[in-house]
Scaffold this motif. Structure first.
Motif, PDB file in Angstrom:
ATOM      1  N   ILE A 439       0.813  -1.221   0.000  1.00  0.00           N
ATOM      2  CA  ILE A 439       0.000   0.000   0.000  1.00  0.00           C
ATOM      3  C   ILE A 439       0.843   1.266   0.000  1.00  0.00           C
ATOM      4  O   ILE A 439       0.310   2.365  -0.139  1.00  0.00           O
ATOM      5  N   SER A 440       2.163   1.147   0.141  1.00  0.00           N
ATOM      6  CA  SER A 440       3.031   2.321   0.302  1.00  0.00           C
ATOM      7  C   SER A 440       2.995   3.217  -0.925  1.00  0.00           C
ATOM      8  O   SER A 440       2.601   2.812  -2.016  1.00  0.00           O
ATOM      9  N   ARG A 441       3.439   4.467  -0.735  1.00  0.00           N
ATOM     10  CA  ARG A 441       3.302   5.483  -1.786  1.00  0.00           C
ATOM     11  C   ARG A 441       3.997   5.085  -3.065  1.00  0.00           C
ATOM     12  O   ARG A 441       3.463   5.258  -4.159  1.00  0.00           O
ATOM     13  N   ARG A 442       5.222   4.544  -2.979  1.00  0.00           N
ATOM     14  CA  ARG A 442       5.962   4.225  -4.196  1.00  0.00           C
ATOM     15  C   ARG A 442       5.466   2.937  -4.859  1.00  0.00           C
ATOM     16  O   ARG A 442       5.868   2.618  -5.967  1.00  0.00           O
ATOM     17  N   ALA A 443       4.607   2.220  -4.144  1.00  0.00           N
ATOM     18  CA  ALA A 443       4.026   1.001  -4.717  1.00  0.00           C
ATOM     19  C   ALA A 443       2.599   1.327  -5.179  1.00  0.00           C
ATOM     20  O   ALA A 443       2.416   2.080  -6.119  1.00  0.00           O
ATOM     21  N   MET A 444       1.577   0.809  -4.494  1.00  0.00           N
ATOM     22  CA  MET A 444       0.194   1.027  -4.943  1.00  0.00           C
ATOM     23  C   MET A 444      -0.387   2.367  -4.479  1.00  0.00           C
ATOM     24  O   MET A 444      -1.432   2.800  -4.972  1.00  0.00           O
ATOM     25  N   ASN A 445       0.263   3.020  -3.525  1.00  0.00           N
ATOM     26  CA  ASN A 445      -0.137   4.359  -3.079  1.00  0.00           C
ATOM     27  C   ASN A 445      -1.614   4.419  -2.701  1.00  0.00           C
ATOM     28  O   ASN A 445      -2.375   5.235  -3.211  1.00  0.00           O
ATOM     29  N   ILE A 446      -2.029   3.534  -1.793  1.00  0.00           N
ATOM     30  CA  ILE A 446      -3.428   3.506  -1.361  1.00  0.00           C
ATOM     31  C   ILE A 446      -3.600   4.456  -0.184  1.00  0.00           C
ATOM     32  O   ILE A 446      -3.169   4.172   0.933  1.00  0.00           O
ATOM     33  N   TYR A 470      -8.997  -5.900  -2.008  1.00  0.00           N
ATOM     34  CA  TYR A 470      -9.921  -5.608  -3.113  1.00  0.00           C
ATOM     35  C   TYR A 470     -11.295  -6.250  -2.921  1.00  0.00           C
ATOM     36  O   TYR A 470     -12.180  -6.087  -3.762  1.00  0.00           O
ATOM     37  N   THR A 471     -11.482  -6.948  -1.798  1.00  0.00           N
ATOM     38  CA  THR A 471     -12.795  -7.497  -1.470  1.00  0.00           C
ATOM     39  C   THR A 471     -13.460  -6.705  -0.350  1.00  0.00           C
ATOM     40  O   THR A 471     -14.596  -6.998   0.022  1.00  0.00           O
ATOM     41  N   LEU A 472     -12.757  -5.719   0.215  1.00  0.00           N
ATOM     42  CA  LEU A 472     -13.313  -4.922   1.310  1.00  0.00           C
ATOM     43  C   LEU A 472     -14.468  -4.049   0.825  1.00  0.00           C
ATOM     44  O   LEU A 472     -14.472  -3.567  -0.313  1.00  0.00           O
ATOM     45  N   LYS A 473     -15.430  -3.855   1.702  1.00  0.00           N
ATOM     46  CA  LYS A 473     -16.567  -2.970   1.420  1.00  0.00           C
ATOM     47  C   LYS A 473     -16.680  -1.970   2.558  1.00  0.00           C
ATOM     48  O   LYS A 473     -16.263  -2.236   3.697  1.00  0.00           O
ATOM     49  N   ALA A 474     -17.245  -0.808   2.250  1.00  0.00           N
ATOM     50  CA  ALA A 474     -17.355   0.247   3.253  1.00  0.00           C
ATOM     51  C   ALA A 474     -18.105  -0.237   4.484  1.00  0.00           C
ATOM     52  O   ALA A 474     -17.738   0.100   5.622  1.00  0.00           O
ATOM     53  N   GLU A 475     -19.151  -1.050   4.273  1.00  0.00           N
ATOM     54  CA  GLU A 475     -19.919  -1.537   5.426  1.00  0.00           C
ATOM     55  C   GLU A 475     -19.103  -2.468   6.321  1.00  0.00           C
ATOM     56  O   GLU A 475     -19.398  -2.639   7.511  1.00  0.00           O
ATOM     57  N   ASP A 476     -18.021  -3.103   5.750  1.00  0.00           N
ATOM     58  CA  ASP A 476     -17.130  -3.926   6.571  1.00  0.00           C
ATOM     59  C   ASP A 476     -16.341  -3.060   7.547  1.00  0.00           C
ATOM     60  O   ASP A 476     -15.980  -3.505   8.647  1.00  0.00           O
ATOM     61  N   LEU A 477     -16.064  -1.828   7.129  1.00  0.00           N
ATOM     62  CA  LEU A 477     -15.132  -0.977   7.871  1.00  0.00           C
ATOM     63  C   LEU A 477     -15.814  -0.076   8.891  1.00  0.00           C
ATOM     64  O   LEU A 477     -15.233   0.203   9.947  1.00  0.00           O
ATOM     65  N   VAL A 478     -17.022   0.406   8.588  1.00  0.00           N
ATOM     66  CA  VAL A 478     -17.648   1.402   9.476  1.00  0.00           C
ATOM     67  C   VAL A 478     -17.950   0.836  10.855  1.00  0.00           C
ATOM     68  O   VAL A 478     -18.072   1.598  11.833  1.00  0.00           O
ATOM     69  N   GLY A 494      -9.642   4.842  -2.285  1.00  0.00           N
ATOM     70  CA  GLY A 494      -8.199   4.726  -2.488  1.00  0.00           C
ATOM     71  C   GLY A 494      -7.821   3.368  -3.071  1.00  0.00           C
ATOM     72  O   GLY A 494      -6.965   3.265  -3.954  1.00  0.00           O
ATOM     73  N   ILE A 495      -8.461   2.316  -2.572  1.00  0.00           N
ATOM     74  CA  ILE A 495      -8.211   0.964  -3.096  1.00  0.00           C
ATOM     75  C   ILE A 495      -8.647   0.893  -4.559  1.00  0.00           C
ATOM     76  O   ILE A 495      -7.944   0.329  -5.405  1.00  0.00           O
ATOM     77  N   ALA A 496      -9.808   1.478  -4.879  1.00  0.00           N
ATOM     78  CA  ALA A 496     -10.312   1.462  -6.256  1.00  0.00           C
ATOM     79  C   ALA A 496      -9.356   2.194  -7.200  1.00  0.00           C
ATOM     80  O   ALA A 496      -9.066   1.727  -8.313  1.00  0.00           O
ATOM     81  N   ARG A 570      -5.722 -13.737  -8.279  1.00  0.00           N
ATOM     82  CA  ARG A 570      -6.740 -12.970  -7.550  1.00  0.00           C
ATOM     83  C   ARG A 570      -6.582 -11.471  -7.815  1.00  0.00           C
ATOM     84  O   ARG A 570      -7.571 -10.741  -7.902  1.00  0.00           O
ATOM     85  N   LEU A 571      -5.340 -11.003  -7.919  1.00  0.00           N
ATOM     86  CA  LEU A 571      -5.096  -9.586  -8.232  1.00  0.00           C
ATOM     87  C   LEU A 571      -5.549  -9.272  -9.659  1.00  0.00           C
ATOM     88  O   LEU A 571      -6.058  -8.177  -9.927  1.00  0.00           O
ATOM     89  N   ARG A 572      -5.377 -10.223 -10.557  1.00  0.00           N
ATOM     90  CA  ARG A 572      -5.850 -10.037 -11.933  1.00  0.00           C
ATOM     91  C   ARG A 572      -7.386  -9.914 -11.936  1.00  0.00           C
ATOM     92  O   ARG A 572      -7.952  -9.036 -12.588  1.00  0.00           O
ATOM     93  N   THR A 573      -8.037 -10.803 -11.191  1.00  0.00           N
ATOM     94  CA  THR A 573      -9.493 -10.766 -11.094  1.00  0.00           C
ATOM     95  C   THR A 573      -9.969  -9.447 -10.491  1.00  0.00           C
ATOM     96  O   THR A 573     -11.012  -8.914 -10.864  1.00  0.00           O
ATOM     97  N   ALA A 574      -9.164  -8.902  -9.568  1.00  0.00           N
ATOM     98  CA  ALA A 574      -9.514  -7.626  -8.928  1.00  0.00           C
ATOM     99  C   ALA A 574      -9.334  -6.436  -9.864  1.00  0.00           C
ATOM    100  O   ALA A 574      -9.778  -5.329  -9.545  1.00  0.00           O
ATOM    101  N   GLY A 575      -8.691  -6.661 -11.013  1.00  0.00           N
ATOM    102  CA  GLY A 575      -8.572  -5.591 -12.008  1.00  0.00           C
ATOM    103  C   GLY A 575      -7.272  -4.828 -12.001  1.00  0.00           C
ATOM    104  O   GLY A 575      -7.176  -3.753 -12.610  1.00  0.00           O
TER     105      GLY A 575
END
Length: 667
Positions: A439-446, A470-478, A494-496, A570-575
């Motif tokens: 997730i770091s800035r120089r990598a995926m920068n999420i 990439y399977t997380l949903k907002a309702e999982d987090l709130v 950010g993930i999207a 799985r990452l390919r499936t996530a787009g």
């Protein structure tokens, strides 16, 4: 005189008095007189809000209005300097510059102030923006807080300054202010600041600028950037800056010889202890901006500058115990837990022991009195043991045999100093470390994610690897503690957005051992899809520039692991982008395919780094030395005579930059 005219007069007078007091250290009126003029200005400004000026001297007192900081991208990246700790390394730097330039040059010697870096942008002689270093690419806009620092000019005086330019420097907390602040915090039973650098950094991030003003920060400016600077000389530009009202160190010197450099270093190694602010070394810079451009940059730092760090202070304290940390690669690092001791302005409680060999060489025992130093006055390390005071019957420190986190046996690979936990799939620090890298800035920068949120999501069972993000949903987090709807939505967005990160950065984000940022770029250009890389042979890999058997072997082992192959699917499936698209490949050609090119000399139209990028973009390979395999030499002015002689002996063509630019179509 009208009230409006009086406001303008007071502003001009107070700007001058600020400069006289805080920059020149030569006040011409008393503090009481200054306060009287300031109150008069504030009263008049309150009666005439239509005559508001964001750079009025009255902003120096700050505001009680809290503001969140906005991230701003630097026009010029704020890189760090390479560090050196010996005069032998300074000599190597000097000789490297002499060889690379092959012409006369001067070195600017400056004190290295130990504060927090700041970038100031001026337009038409007025301060318009102040940004922290941040990650070097973007930082926080702290303009309102910086305006309270009286050593920083809000409005320049004199003339001759560019319409727009940038000044960089250090925001500092003087020792006297630091000690008083800690005394006040102690009385309020608040945590003490460890050193002036931390105090200055923390102060600059306060959201109440009135509180920032009360902390009396100082500043020294040491670098000017822009398109139309007055001089080619860095030193000369600093002298101009001083005339415009900037606080520039008066001890900066321009020299030509190594002996003059050493004289400067030796003098300030002693005298720095008498300065009102913290310093931790000397900065050496090639003075000519033209020569700086030609010397260029590495991935992390300029080649034309280096920081000489003063020798570390040393303290004696007691070893209480040794604990062990597990990193994302599984490497296990021993840590010495010490009786707290004051060292170079901070309280030291822990020190890295690096690996089992270091422990063995020190012959450590629990309870030993150990000598602790700070490498570059930053990272504490144990450098010796007072064996004579060792307690009788004390326990010898021996490296552990099993992972302290998951209990798996540790292994030590051939030619490696570290021990590793091989339980990559179930060892919590490794799992979380891989996600933090991803997730770091120089990598995926999420954006919105950090070590704390990663740990929280992992503990809650929401993520077990990077693909789970990439399977997380907002309702999982709130539903999580300290997670509001807005924060949850920001994370999901950010993930999207990370699905648009180019292939070469996704490759870096995977965390394949030894595949850093630069190697990932080279691999991505050679193998333009993850499938091509996954099926590459050892021979295919080692033919890529800078890829040896060590890196190639690591890549082969990564793709041989079924768990990693499943993760990629799985990452390919996530787009995610797992191949280079047209935008990534824009401008790339095969015009230099198969050619090995040596760069030598000083160039007029582009820097060396820019030419290296062009060579790679057009399929060529940069090599450092001339051999029979060299295709041609890209030569600027003052090419080294030895290289020219060798090129002639081997009948290797020498090409000028105009001819080269025409060849690759970059004119």
């Amino acid at each position: 005189m009208t009230e409006i005219e009086r406001i303008d007069q007071l502003r001009e007078e107070l700007h001058l008095h600020n400069y006289k007091y805080y920059v020149e250290n030569a006040p011409v009126i008393s503090d009481q007189e200054f306060d009287h003029l300031m109150r008069e200005l504030q009263d008049l400004e309150a009666r005439h809000p239509e005559h508001y000026d964001p750079n009025s001297p009255s902003v120096r007192v700050g505001s009680d209005i809290n503001k969140n900081f906005v991230q701003v991208e630097h026009r010029y990246p704020m890189l760090s300097l390479g560090n050196t700790y010996s005069q032998a390394e300074v000599t190597e730097f000097y000789e490297r510059i002499a060889k690379a330039l092959n012409e006369d040059f001067e070195i600017c010697c400056e004190l290295k102030y130990d504060g927090t870096s700041i970038s100031l942008t001026y337009e038409n002689g007025k301060l318009v923006r102040a940004v922290t270093r941040g990650d070097g690419v973007r930082g926080d806009d702290v303009t309102d807080n910086v305006k309270t620092i009286r050593a920083i000019p809000l409005v320049l005086h004199g003339d001759g300054y560019p319409r727009q330019f940038e000044m960089r420097g250090e925001v500092l907390m003087p020792w006297k202010v630091f000690e008083e602040l800690n005394r006040e915090r102690e009385l309020r039973e608040e945590p003490l600041f460890a050193n002036p650098r931390n105090a200055a950094s923390g102060t600059l991030k306060l959201q109440n600028s009135a509180e920032v003003a009360a902390r009396k920060l100082d500043s020294y400016l040491y670098y000017m950037l822009g398109e139309n600077l007055p001089h080619d000389g860095h030193y000369e530009n600093l002298q101009e800056a001083a005339r415009w009202g900037f606080k520039v160190s008066h001890v900066t010197r321009k020299v030509k010889t190594l002996q003059e450099i050493f004289d400067f270093i030796n003098y300030w190694d002693v005298e720095r202890k008498n300065l009102p602010v913290a310093t931790d070394g000397i900065v050496l810079k090639v003075n000519s901006l033209r020569q700086q451009r030609n010397l260029g940059y590495t991935a992390k730092s300029p080649r034309w500058a280096i920081a000489y760090k003063f020798q570390a202070e040393r303290a004696l304290t007691r070893l209480l115990k040794v604990t062990y940390q597990v990193g994302r690669t599984g490497a296990v690092t021993p840590v010495a837990n010490l009786e707290p001791v004051q060292l170079a302005g901070t309280v030291v409680k822990r020190a890295s022991l690096h690996n089992a060999d270091i422990i063995a060489s020190l012959d450590l025992h629990i309870g030993d009195n150990v000598y602790v130093e700070k490498g570059g006055e930053i990272i504490p390390k144990i450098t010796g043991v007072d064996v004579a005071s060792r307690p009788e019957g004390s326990e010898k420190v021996t490296f552990i045999t099993h992972c302290p986190e998951c209990g798996s046996p540790l292994v030590r690979y051939e030619d490696e100093a570290a021990y590793y936990c091989t339980n990559e799939s179930s060892c919590p620090p490794q799992i979380k470390g891989k996600i933090e890298h991803f997730i770091s800035r120089r990598a995926m920068n999420i954006e919105g994610l950090g070590p704390e949120t990663v740990d929280q999501f992992y503990q809650e069972g929401l993520i077990h690897d990077v693909a789970d993000l990439y399977t997380l949903k907002a309702e999982d987090l709130v539903r999580l503690e300290r997670m509001g709807e807005k924060s949850a939505e920001n994370i999901i967005q950010g993930i999207a957005r990370s699905r648009e990160v180019p292939y070469e950065r996704v490759l870096f984000a995977l965390g394949i051992r030894f595949v850093g940022e630069t190697v990932a770029k080279k691999v991505a250009r050679a193998f333009r899809s993850i499938e091509a890389l996954a099926t590459a042979t050892l021979d295919d890999l080692i033919h890529v520039d800078e890829i040896g058997e060590k890196i190639a072997g690591s890549i082969l082992r990564y793709f041989a692991d079924e768990k990693n192959r499943n993760l990629i699917e799985r990452l390919r499936t996530a787009g995610l982008k797992l191949e280079a698209d047209e935008e990534d490949l824009a401008g790339h050609t095969d015009k230099l395919q198969g050619k090995s090119i040596v760069i030598s000399g000083v160039f007029a139209r582009h820097s060396r780094d820019e030419y290296k990028e062009m060579i790679e973009k057009h399929g060529g390979k940069n090599v450092g030395s001339i051999s029979k395999k060299t295709s041609f030499i890209l030569a600027g002015e003052n090419m080294g005579p030895s290289k020219l002689e060798k090129a002639r002996a081997l009948n290797i063509p020498v090409m000028g930059e105009d001819e080269f630019l025409a060849m690759v179509g970059e004119q």
